[in-house]
Design a protein around this motif. Structure first.
Motif, short mmCIF file in Angstrom:
data_model
loop_
_atom_site.label_atom_id
_atom_site.label_comp_id
_atom_site.label_asym_id
_atom_site.label_seq_id
_atom_site.Cartn_x
_atom_site.Cartn_y
_atom_site.Cartn_z
N GLN A 1 14.79 14.48 85.86
CA GLN A 1 15.33 15.21 84.71
C GLN A 1 16.12 14.24 83.85
O GLN A 1 17.15 13.71 84.25
CB GLN A 1 16.20 16.38 85.16
CG GLN A 1 16.49 17.38 84.06
CD GLN A 1 17.06 18.68 84.58
OE1 GLN A 1 18.13 18.68 85.19
NE2 GLN A 1 16.37 19.79 84.35
N LEU A 2 15.63 14.03 82.65
CA LEU A 2 16.28 13.10 81.71
C LEU A 2 17.41 13.77 80.95
O LEU A 2 18.36 13.11 80.54
CB LEU A 2 15.24 12.56 80.73
CG LEU A 2 14.12 11.73 81.36
CD1 LEU A 2 12.93 11.63 80.41
CD2 LEU A 2 14.62 10.36 81.73
N LEU A 3 17.27 15.06 80.73
CA LEU A 3 18.31 15.83 80.05
C LEU A 3 18.33 17.22 80.66
O LEU A 3 17.29 17.87 80.78
CB LEU A 3 18.04 15.92 78.56
CG LEU A 3 19.00 16.81 77.75
CD1 LEU A 3 20.41 16.21 77.74
CD2 LEU A 3 18.50 17.00 76.32
N ARG A 4 19.52 17.68 81.03
CA ARG A 4 19.67 19.02 81.59
C ARG A 4 20.21 19.95 80.51
O ARG A 4 21.12 19.59 79.76
CB ARG A 4 20.62 18.99 82.79
CG ARG A 4 20.78 20.33 83.50
CD ARG A 4 21.63 20.16 84.73
NE ARG A 4 22.95 19.62 84.40
CZ ARG A 4 23.86 19.31 85.30
NH1 ARG A 4 23.60 19.44 86.59
NH2 ARG A 4 25.04 18.82 84.92
N GLN A 5 19.64 21.13 80.43
CA GLN A 5 20.11 22.13 79.48
C GLN A 5 21.61 22.35 79.66
O GLN A 5 22.10 22.56 80.77
CB GLN A 5 19.34 23.44 79.71
CG GLN A 5 19.64 24.54 78.69
CD GLN A 5 18.70 25.73 78.90
OE1 GLN A 5 17.57 25.58 79.34
NE2 GLN A 5 19.18 26.91 78.56
N GLY A 6 22.36 22.25 78.57
CA GLY A 6 23.81 22.39 78.65
C GLY A 6 24.54 21.06 78.58
O GLY A 6 25.73 21.02 78.23
N ASP A 7 23.84 19.96 78.91
CA ASP A 7 24.44 18.63 78.77
C ASP A 7 24.24 18.12 77.33
O ASP A 7 23.49 18.71 76.56
CB ASP A 7 23.81 17.64 79.74
CG ASP A 7 24.20 17.92 81.19
OD1 ASP A 7 25.13 18.73 81.40
OD2 ASP A 7 23.58 17.33 82.10
N VAL A 8 24.91 17.04 76.99
CA VAL A 8 24.79 16.46 75.66
C VAL A 8 23.74 15.35 75.69
O VAL A 8 23.78 14.48 76.56
CB VAL A 8 26.14 15.91 75.17
CG1 VAL A 8 25.98 15.19 73.84
CG2 VAL A 8 27.16 17.05 75.04
N CYS A 9 22.82 15.40 74.75
CA CYS A 9 21.74 14.41 74.68
C CYS A 9 22.27 13.09 74.12
O CYS A 9 22.88 13.07 73.05
CB CYS A 9 20.61 14.95 73.81
SG CYS A 9 19.18 13.85 73.70
N LYS A 10 21.99 12.00 74.82
CA LYS A 10 22.53 10.69 74.43
C LYS A 10 21.46 9.68 74.07
O LYS A 10 21.77 8.55 73.70
CB LYS A 10 23.39 10.14 75.57
CG LYS A 10 24.60 11.02 75.88
CD LYS A 10 25.42 10.44 77.01
CE LYS A 10 26.63 11.33 77.32
NZ LYS A 10 27.45 10.79 78.45
N LEU B 1 15.64 27.49 79.91
CA LEU B 1 15.77 28.63 80.80
C LEU B 1 16.51 29.74 80.09
O LEU B 1 17.55 29.49 79.45
CB LEU B 1 16.55 28.24 82.07
CG LEU B 1 15.88 27.25 83.04
CD1 LEU B 1 16.88 26.87 84.13
CD2 LEU B 1 14.63 27.86 83.65
N ASP B 2 15.98 30.97 80.18
CA ASP B 2 16.70 32.09 79.58
C ASP B 2 17.75 32.60 80.56
O ASP B 2 17.94 32.04 81.65
CB ASP B 2 15.73 33.19 79.13
CG ASP B 2 14.98 33.84 80.30
OD1 ASP B 2 15.41 33.70 81.46
OD2 ASP B 2 13.96 34.51 80.04
N GLN B 3 18.42 33.69 80.19
CA GLN B 3 19.52 34.20 81.03
C GLN B 3 19.03 34.72 82.38
O GLN B 3 19.82 34.87 83.31
CB GLN B 3 20.26 35.30 80.28
CG GLN B 3 19.39 36.48 79.87
CD GLN B 3 20.15 37.47 79.03
OE1 GLN B 3 21.31 37.24 78.65
NE2 GLN B 3 19.53 38.60 78.71
N ASN B 4 17.74 34.97 82.47
CA ASN B 4 17.16 35.41 83.74
C ASN B 4 16.54 34.25 84.51
O ASN B 4 15.81 34.47 85.48
CB ASN B 4 16.10 36.49 83.49
CG ASN B 4 16.70 37.74 82.87
OD1 ASN B 4 17.76 38.20 83.27
ND2 ASN B 4 16.01 38.28 81.87
N HIS B 5 16.81 33.03 84.05
CA HIS B 5 16.31 31.79 84.67
C HIS B 5 14.79 31.69 84.61
O HIS B 5 14.17 31.05 85.48
CB HIS B 5 16.80 31.67 86.12
CG HIS B 5 18.29 31.55 86.23
ND1 HIS B 5 18.97 30.37 85.99
CD2 HIS B 5 19.24 32.48 86.53
CE1 HIS B 5 20.26 30.56 86.15
NE2 HIS B 5 20.45 31.83 86.47
#
Length: 211
Positions: free
Chosen positions: A60-69, A84-88
């Protein structure tokens, strides 16, 4: 041989690594030249700002919620952009293969949490540029700014055309569209991911594919 001989790092491995990096940089060089033509001034400066990254499948190069660098250029391999939506429930927004670029641009430019994840779905060789180096080139190299503008325009046009086409098509027509426009994905990506990419269920995709 002396003990020192056995303690020395294998030179062949280092040489192979340098050759591999050189090949990856050359792929990027040729890609950029197809966009900017004969104006090669500052090209080597631009290339020097990229770092070669070899990643394994499922990295995983970028995780949803992290800041892209970083912005990534795919020299070899394949990346998935998903959220991922609220129901994953995972939705695949795009699948990026060789000679294309990948990032979460809103997060990268504004330094806000990413709304999408980026994952390698094959062993991949990437050339990555950091945010600081990216904006340094944007400010100092006019050709890079022109090149980036062309990339944005092409990416936007591709996304709009794909979304508009898929919204108007039936499940069968979506599979036909993929077969015509992105046939290389059929043998490289799982049925589950392709179904998500097309906006249909995996069961529907598997049933129609057998026909």
């Amino acid at each position: 041989p002396s003990l020192l001989y056995f303690l020395q790092p294998p030179r062949t491995s280092c040489l192979n690594s340098r050759i591999k990096i050189s090949i990856m940089i050359d792929i990027l060089r040729k890609h950029i030249l197809t966009k900017i033509g004969d104006d090669t001034s500052h090209l080597e400066v631009v290339l020097s700002k990229f770092q070669h990254i070899a990643v394994k499948c499922d990295t995983q190069l970028l995780r949803q919620g992290d800041v892209c660098k970083h912005v990534y250029f795919v020299a070899t391999g394949c990346l998935q952009i998903s959220n991922l939506d609220q129901n994953h429930k995972e939705t695949t927004r795009d699948i990026v293969t060789e000679n294309y670029w990948c990032s979460e641009l809103s997060s990268f430019s504004e330094q806000v949490p990413a709304i999408e994840s980026i994952t390698a779905i094959e062993d991949s060789n990437l050339l990555a540029i950091s945010r600081s180096n990216f904006y340094q080139l944007m400010a100092s190299v006019p050709q890079f700014e022109k090149f980036y503008t062309q990339l944005l325009e092409a990416s936007y046009a591709h996304s709009v055309n794909r979304i508009n086409a898929l919204m108007a098509l039936s499940a069968t027509e979506k599979i036909e569209w993929l077969t015509k426009n992105q046939p290389h994905l059929l043998d490289r990506v799982s049925s589950k991911m392709i179904a998500s990419y097309l906006g249909i269920t995996q069961e529907t995709y598997s049933r129609l594919k057998r026909k």
